[in-house]
Design a protein around this motif. Sequence first.
Motif, PDB file in Angstrom:
ATOM      1  N   ASN A  85      20.151  60.692 -13.965  1.00 29.28           N
ATOM      2  CA  ASN A  85      20.066  61.693 -12.908  1.00 29.28           C
ATOM      3  C   ASN A  85      18.655  62.287 -12.790  1.00 29.28           C
ATOM      4  OD1 ASN A  85      20.118  63.157 -15.252  1.00 29.28           O
ATOM      5  ND2 ASN A  85      21.792  64.509 -14.648  1.00 29.28           N
ATOM      6  N   ILE A  86      17.816  62.064 -13.765  1.00 39.43           N
ATOM      7  CA  ILE A  86      16.413  62.493 -13.695  1.00 39.43           C
ATOM      8  C   ILE A  86      15.503  61.292 -13.417  1.00 39.43           C
ATOM      9  CG2 ILE A  86      14.495  63.486 -15.001  1.00 39.43           C
ATOM     10  CD1 ILE A  86      16.567  65.109 -16.540  1.00 39.43           C
ATOM     11  N   GLY A  87      15.756  60.187 -14.080  1.00 39.37           N
ATOM     12  CA  GLY A  87      14.871  59.026 -14.005  1.00 39.37           C
ATOM     13  C   GLY A  87      14.836  58.346 -12.656  1.00 39.37           C
ATOM     14  N   LEU A  88      15.998  58.157 -12.037  1.00 36.08           N
ATOM     15  CA  LEU A  88      16.031  57.474 -10.743  1.00 36.08           C
ATOM     16  C   LEU A  88      15.339  58.265  -9.635  1.00 36.08           C
ATOM     17  CD1 LEU A  88      19.531  55.763 -10.756  1.00 36.08           C
ATOM     18  CD2 LEU A  88      17.288  54.742 -11.097  1.00 36.08           C
ATOM     19  N   PRO A  89      15.548  59.586  -9.524  1.00 30.70           N
ATOM     20  CA  PRO A  89      14.791  60.329  -8.506  1.00 30.70           C
ATOM     21  C   PRO A  89      13.274  60.306  -8.747  1.00 30.70           C
ATOM     22  CG  PRO A  89      16.680  61.606  -9.175  1.00 30.70           C
ATOM     23  CD  PRO A  89      16.603  60.432 -10.096  1.00 30.70           C
ATOM     24  N   VAL A  90      12.865  60.304 -10.005  1.00 33.05           N
ATOM     25  CA  VAL A  90      11.438  60.236 -10.306  1.00 33.05           C
ATOM     26  C   VAL A  90      10.869  58.901  -9.836  1.00 33.05           C
ATOM     27  CG1 VAL A  90       9.746  60.099 -12.186  1.00 33.05           C
ATOM     28  CG2 VAL A  90      11.482  61.881 -12.209  1.00 33.05           C
ATOM     29  N   LEU A  91      11.567  57.810 -10.141  1.00 31.26           N
ATOM     30  CA  LEU A  91      11.115  56.493  -9.684  1.00 31.26           C
ATOM     31  C   LEU A  91      11.111  56.403  -8.159  1.00 31.26           C
ATOM     32  CD1 LEU A  91      12.800  54.033 -12.202  1.00 31.26           C
ATOM     33  CD2 LEU A  91      10.398  54.698 -12.064  1.00 31.26           C
ATOM     34  N   GLY A  92      12.148  56.948  -7.525  1.00 33.77           N
ATOM     35  CA  GLY A  92      12.204  56.966  -6.058  1.00 33.77           C
ATOM     36  C   GLY A  92      11.055  57.755  -5.456  1.00 33.77           C
ATOM     37  N   GLY A  93      10.732  58.903  -6.058  1.00 36.16           N
ATOM     38  CA  GLY A  93       9.609  59.718  -5.578  1.00 36.16           C
ATOM     39  C   GLY A  93       8.283  59.007  -5.722  1.00 36.16           C
ATOM     40  N   LEU A  94       8.090  58.336  -6.852  1.00 34.52           N
ATOM     41  CA  LEU A  94       6.843  57.587  -7.044  1.00 34.52           C
ATOM     42  C   LEU A  94       6.717  56.447  -6.028  1.00 34.52           C
ATOM     43  CD1 LEU A  94       6.651  57.399 -10.940  1.00 34.52           C
ATOM     44  CD2 LEU A  94       5.248  58.783  -9.396  1.00 34.52           C
ATOM     45  N   PHE A  95       7.828  55.764  -5.770  1.00 32.97           N
ATOM     46  CA  PHE A  95       7.812  54.683  -4.781  1.00 32.97           C
ATOM     47  C   PHE A  95       7.514  55.240  -3.387  1.00 32.97           C
ATOM     48  CE2 PHE A  95      10.001  51.907  -1.732  1.00 32.97           C
ATOM     49  CZ  PHE A  95       9.317  50.732  -1.979  1.00 32.97           C
ATOM     50  N   LEU A  96       8.097  56.379  -3.059  1.00 35.26           N
ATOM     51  CA  LEU A  96       7.857  57.009  -1.765  1.00 35.26           C
ATOM     52  C   LEU A  96       6.391  57.411  -1.614  1.00 35.26           C
ATOM     53  CD1 LEU A  96       9.278  58.010   0.821  1.00 35.26           C
ATOM     54  CD2 LEU A  96       9.565  60.194  -0.319  1.00 35.26           C
ATOM     55  N   LEU A  97       5.803  57.994  -2.651  1.00 34.99           N
ATOM     56  CA  LEU A  97       4.384  58.362  -2.605  1.00 34.99           C
ATOM     57  C   LEU A  97       3.500  57.130  -2.432  1.00 34.99           C
ATOM     58  CD1 LEU A  97       4.166  61.129  -5.341  1.00 34.99           C
ATOM     59  CD2 LEU A  97       3.987  61.402  -2.875  1.00 34.99           C
ATOM     60  N   TYR A  98       3.843  56.051  -3.090  1.00 35.44           N
ATOM     61  CA  TYR A  98       3.082  54.808  -2.945  1.00 35.44           C
ATOM     62  C   TYR A  98       3.156  54.296  -1.506  1.00 35.44           C
ATOM     63  CZ  TYR A  98       1.850  49.898  -3.312  1.00 35.44           C
ATOM     64  OH  TYR A  98       1.302  48.674  -3.104  1.00 35.44           O
ATOM     65  N   GLN A  99       4.339  54.290  -0.914  1.00 33.26           N
ATOM     66  CA  GLN A  99       4.490  53.812   0.456  1.00 33.26           C
ATOM     67  C   GLN A  99       3.720  54.686   1.441  1.00 33.26           C
ATOM     68  OE1 GLN A  99       5.853  51.044   1.661  1.00 33.26           O
ATOM     69  NE2 GLN A  99       6.233  50.403  -0.444  1.00 33.26           N
ATOM     70  N   ILE A 100       3.737  55.992   1.233  1.00 35.81           N
ATOM     71  CA  ILE A 100       2.993  56.905   2.108  1.00 35.81           C
ATOM     72  C   ILE A 100       1.505  56.622   2.011  1.00 35.81           C
ATOM     73  CG2 ILE A 100       2.333  59.322   2.422  1.00 35.81           C
ATOM     74  CD1 ILE A 100       5.239  60.048   1.708  1.00 35.81           C
ATOM     75  N   SER A 101       0.995  56.420   0.799  1.00 39.23           N
ATOM     76  CA  SER A 101      -0.448  56.159   0.650  1.00 39.23           C
ATOM     77  C   SER A 101      -0.839  54.841   1.302  1.00 39.23           C
ATOM     78  CB  SER A 101      -0.842  56.177  -0.823  1.00 39.23           C
ATOM     79  OG  SER A 101      -0.260  55.084  -1.496  1.00 39.23           O
ATOM     80  N   VAL A 102       0.020  53.835   1.225  1.00 35.25           N
ATOM     81  CA  VAL A 102      -0.272  52.549   1.871  1.00 35.25           C
ATOM     82  C   VAL A 102      -0.295  52.718   3.385  1.00 35.25           C
ATOM     83  CG1 VAL A 102       0.696  50.257   2.319  1.00 35.25           C
ATOM     84  CG2 VAL A 102       0.559  51.120  -0.006  1.00 35.25           C
ATOM     85  N   GLN A 103       0.647  53.467   3.949  1.00 35.18           N
ATOM     86  CA  GLN A 103       0.683  53.671   5.393  1.00 35.18           C
ATOM     87  C   GLN A 103      -0.517  54.463   5.877  1.00 35.18           C
ATOM     88  OE1 GLN A 103       4.455  55.430   6.318  1.00 35.18           O
ATOM     89  NE2 GLN A 103       5.577  53.494   6.097  1.00 35.18           N
ATOM     90  N   VAL A 104      -0.933  55.482   5.134  1.00 33.97           N
ATOM     91  CA  VAL A 104      -2.103  56.267   5.515  1.00 33.97           C
ATOM     92  C   VAL A 104      -3.355  55.384   5.504  1.00 33.97           C
ATOM     93  CG1 VAL A 104      -3.631  58.133   4.741  1.00 33.97           C
ATOM     94  CG2 VAL A 104      -1.164  58.482   4.836  1.00 33.97           C
ATOM     95  N   LYS A 105      -3.471  54.546   4.499  1.00 34.91           N
ATOM     96  CA  LYS A 105      -4.621  53.649   4.407  1.00 34.91           C
ATOM     97  C   LYS A 105      -4.648  52.678   5.592  1.00 34.91           C
ATOM     98  CE  LYS A 105      -6.775  51.533   0.596  1.00 34.91           C
ATOM     99  NZ  LYS A 105      -6.664  50.784  -0.656  1.00 34.91           N
ATOM    100  N   ASN A 106      -3.496  52.130   5.951  1.00 32.34           N
ATOM    101  CA  ASN A 106      -3.422  51.214   7.090  1.00 32.34           C
ATOM    102  C   ASN A 106      -3.779  51.917   8.402  1.00 32.34           C
ATOM    103  OD1 ASN A 106      -2.747  49.023   5.540  1.00 32.34           O
ATOM    104  ND2 ASN A 106      -0.540  49.280   5.838  1.00 32.34           N
ATOM    105  N   GLN A 107      -3.312  53.147   8.579  1.00 36.81           N
ATOM    106  CA  GLN A 107      -3.636  53.888   9.795  1.00 36.81           C
ATOM    107  C   GLN A 107      -5.124  54.187   9.884  1.00 36.81           C
ATOM    108  OE1 GLN A 107      -1.117  57.327   9.832  1.00 36.81           O
ATOM    109  NE2 GLN A 107       0.677  56.183  10.562  1.00 36.81           N
ATOM    110  N   ARG A 108      -5.761  54.525   8.760  1.00 45.01           N
ATOM    111  CA  ARG A 108      -7.210  54.760   8.768  1.00 45.01           C
ATOM    112  C   ARG A 108      -7.962  53.503   9.160  1.00 45.01           C
ATOM    113  NH1 ARG A 108      -7.992  57.781   3.207  1.00 45.01           N
ATOM    114  NH2 ARG A 108      -7.064  59.757   3.778  1.00 45.01           N
TER     115      ARG A 108
END
Length: 143
Positions: free
Chosen positions: A37-60
């Motif tokens: 209940n702690i580990g899966l949300p942490v992994l999901g959050g890290l994956f979400l942050l990674y996807q956001i950074s990739v999208q921001v880089k592509n938009q730039r």
Amino acid sequence: MSTAPGNIFLTTENLAFSLPLIAVCGTYAYFKYIPLNIGLPVLGGLFLLYQISVQVKNQRNKRLQNMDDRAINDLALQLEDEEPSETDDAAAKKLAKKKAAIQRRLAAEAKKESKQKGRKKKKQDDDDDVDLDTFVKAGKKKN
């Protein structure tokens, strides 16, 4: 990694071979000692942050590629320290110089990115690059 000539255990090749085992052991330890209940949300959050950074880089990158002359002029005016209160000819020359510098910088960044992509594509098996002519014996002349 260590570059000492006597160190035969800490090499890049050994690290590459051990990464799958390290990943399996790390994953096991993560799920063994951290509750789900702690580990899966942490992994999901890290994956979400990674996807956001990739999208921001592509938009730039898209924005830089689609930059038109007006946007380059605006950028040149923003970078200029002093206001263009001088004569129109001097201001136009400064603007042209700034515009050329920005275009050179953008071209250099694009060249750098294409070079990095080219390096990734060039990584092939070393066996393909062997020059077999060095192993061919030259024919002997008969007397």
